[in-house]
Design a protein around this motif. Structure first.
Motif, PDB file in Angstrom:
ATOM      1  N   MET A 123       0.819  -1.201   0.000  1.00 49.41           N
ATOM      2  CA  MET A 123       0.000   0.000   0.000  1.00 49.41           C
ATOM      3  C   MET A 123       0.858   1.259   0.000  1.00 49.41           C
ATOM      4  N   ALA A 124       1.888   1.274   0.845  1.00 48.80           N
ATOM      5  CA  ALA A 124       2.753   2.448   0.929  1.00 48.80           C
ATOM      6  C   ALA A 124       3.468   2.708  -0.390  1.00 48.80           C
ATOM      7  N   ASN A 125       3.953   1.640  -1.033  1.00 48.62           N
ATOM      8  CA  ASN A 125       4.661   1.792  -2.305  1.00 48.62           C
ATOM      9  C   ASN A 125       3.748   2.293  -3.417  1.00 48.62           C
ATOM     10  N   SER A 126       2.457   2.041  -3.273  1.00 46.52           N
ATOM     11  CA  SER A 126       1.491   2.480  -4.284  1.00 46.52           C
ATOM     12  C   SER A 126       0.929   3.869  -3.984  1.00 46.52           C
ATOM     13  N   SER A 160       4.598  -3.336  -6.981  1.00 42.67           N
ATOM     14  CA  SER A 160       3.581  -2.924  -7.957  1.00 42.67           C
ATOM     15  C   SER A 160       4.191  -2.512  -9.290  1.00 42.67           C
ATOM     16  N   PHE A 161       5.499  -2.238  -9.311  1.00 37.78           N
ATOM     17  CA  PHE A 161       6.170  -1.918 -10.577  1.00 37.78           C
ATOM     18  C   PHE A 161       5.998  -3.066 -11.571  1.00 37.78           C
ATOM     19  N   ALA A 162       6.042  -4.308 -11.071  1.00 38.87           N
ATOM     20  CA  ALA A 162       5.908  -5.474 -11.940  1.00 38.87           C
ATOM     21  C   ALA A 162       4.511  -5.565 -12.556  1.00 38.87           C
ATOM     22  N   VAL A 189       8.667  -3.982 -18.955  1.00 34.08           N
ATOM     23  CA  VAL A 189       9.997  -3.584 -18.469  1.00 34.08           C
ATOM     24  C   VAL A 189      10.454  -4.527 -17.359  1.00 34.08           C
ATOM     25  N   SER A 190       9.547  -4.836 -16.445  1.00 34.64           N
ATOM     26  CA  SER A 190       9.866  -5.724 -15.331  1.00 34.64           C
ATOM     27  C   SER A 190      10.322  -7.094 -15.827  1.00 34.64           C
ATOM     28  N   CYS A 191       9.595  -7.657 -16.791  1.00 37.02           N
ATOM     29  CA  CYS A 191       9.950  -8.973 -17.330  1.00 37.02           C
ATOM     30  C   CYS A 191      11.275  -8.938 -18.082  1.00 37.02           C
ATOM     31  N   MET A 192      11.515  -7.854 -18.805  1.00 41.49           N
ATOM     32  CA  MET A 192      12.783  -7.731 -19.522  1.00 41.49           C
ATOM     33  C   MET A 192      13.954  -7.699 -18.542  1.00 41.49           C
ATOM     34  N   SER A 207      10.504 -12.180  -2.521  1.00 41.72           N
ATOM     35  CA  SER A 207       9.746 -11.379  -3.483  1.00 41.72           C
ATOM     36  C   SER A 207      10.490 -11.297  -4.808  1.00 41.72           C
ATOM     37  N   CYS A 208      11.804 -11.050  -4.747  1.00 40.45           N
ATOM     38  CA  CYS A 208      12.615 -11.048  -5.974  1.00 40.45           C
ATOM     39  C   CYS A 208      12.609 -12.433  -6.611  1.00 40.45           C
ATOM     40  N   LEU A 209      12.791 -13.459  -5.775  1.00 42.48           N
ATOM     41  CA  LEU A 209      12.837 -14.820  -6.299  1.00 42.48           C
ATOM     42  C   LEU A 209      11.491 -15.250  -6.862  1.00 42.48           C
TER      43      LEU A 209
END
Length: 252
Positions: free
Chosen positions: A47-50, A184-186, A192-195, A218-220
């Motif tokens: 929520m904070a990141n969004s 949420s960037f993904a 872009v995220s997938c690339m 989360s990264c994994l």
């Protein structure tokens, strides 16, 4: 000593094996001292990141109220720990309680190396391992040396795994590049995220990695999704799973 185990919501929902591995690891080094408070919820980072600060505030208040009684709070996630330690200001009314909780909240590897000061445990993990350096763990929590710092090399995660017999670290060309997840960037910037994620995976594959590990699931999670969809020959494990498997203290 009372250790409160905080399991991030995405681990609870999608990777419970990582939570179990973390618990087994902490119980091995802190027998009889680890508790899982069942009143815990999400730390509020999504929520904070969004930009939804009003929605993040109740989660932050709940975290502080839930974990304040413990001597230490430990989580298998650099990003969630970073949220608590660096981004809760303005979300919690009781600033004294917040400061108290922030000071005793630790990422798993950080807790083992800096608080318990354990020696790297012996065991066996005969695999070529690619270490993904998550952005929050690397740059917010300083779990390792990032490329822009002019300091002596160090890596708390690698140190913990260093006594596992047979382990071999592979060296990607860009050791601390972002995986592209970013919460949420993904979602908002999927292409872009997938690339970025594919670039990260290819770099590790070129280096010869058989297993991809990190301190942030989360990264994994992001990288594992790409790996499975494209049927790439890489096994993905959280560092807690590598330690539990290598030390032989129970399956995750």
């Amino acid at each position: 000593m009372r250790v409160g185990l905080f399991i991030p919501c995405y681990i609870d929902q999608f990777y419970p094996r990582v939570g179990i591995a973390t618990l087994r690891l902490l119980e091995h080094f802190c027998p009889g001292q680890v508790e899982f408070p069942t009143s815990q919820i999400c730390c509020g980072q999504p929520m904070a990141n969004s930009g939804c600060v009003s929605d993040a505030r109740p989660a932050a208040e709940r975290f502080v109220a839930t974990f304040r009684p413990y001597d230490y709070i430990v989580a298998p996630s650099g990003s969630c720990v970073s949220m608590v330690r660096h981004h809760y200001h303005g979300l919690v009314a009781d600033e004294a309680a917040l400061a108290e909780v922030q000071a005793k909240t630790f990422e798993l590897c950080e807790f083992l190396t800096d608080v318990l000061q354990i020696e790297p445990p012996a065991g066996r993990f005969p695999h070529r391992v690619g270490m993904h350096q998550s952005c929050h763990g690397l740059r917010d929590l300083r779990l390792g040396k990032s490329s822009e710092l002019n300091v002596a090399p160090f890596n708390k995660v690698e140190r913990l795994l260093s006594k596992l017999d047979g382990i071999e670290y592979t060296q990607p060309d860009r050791a601390d590049e972002c995986c592209g997840f970013g919460g949420s960037f993904a979602v908002y910037e999927e292409a872009v995220s997938c690339m970025m994620g594919r670039d990260r995976i290819s770099d590790h594959q070129r280096a010869g990695a058989e297993v991809l590990t990190a301190g942030d699931m989360s990264c994994l999670m992001h990288l594992d999704g790409l790996i499975r969809r494209e049927r790439r020959p890489l096994r993905v494990l959280h560092v807690a799973e590598v330690l539990v498997e290598g030390m032989g203290i129970g399956g995750a």
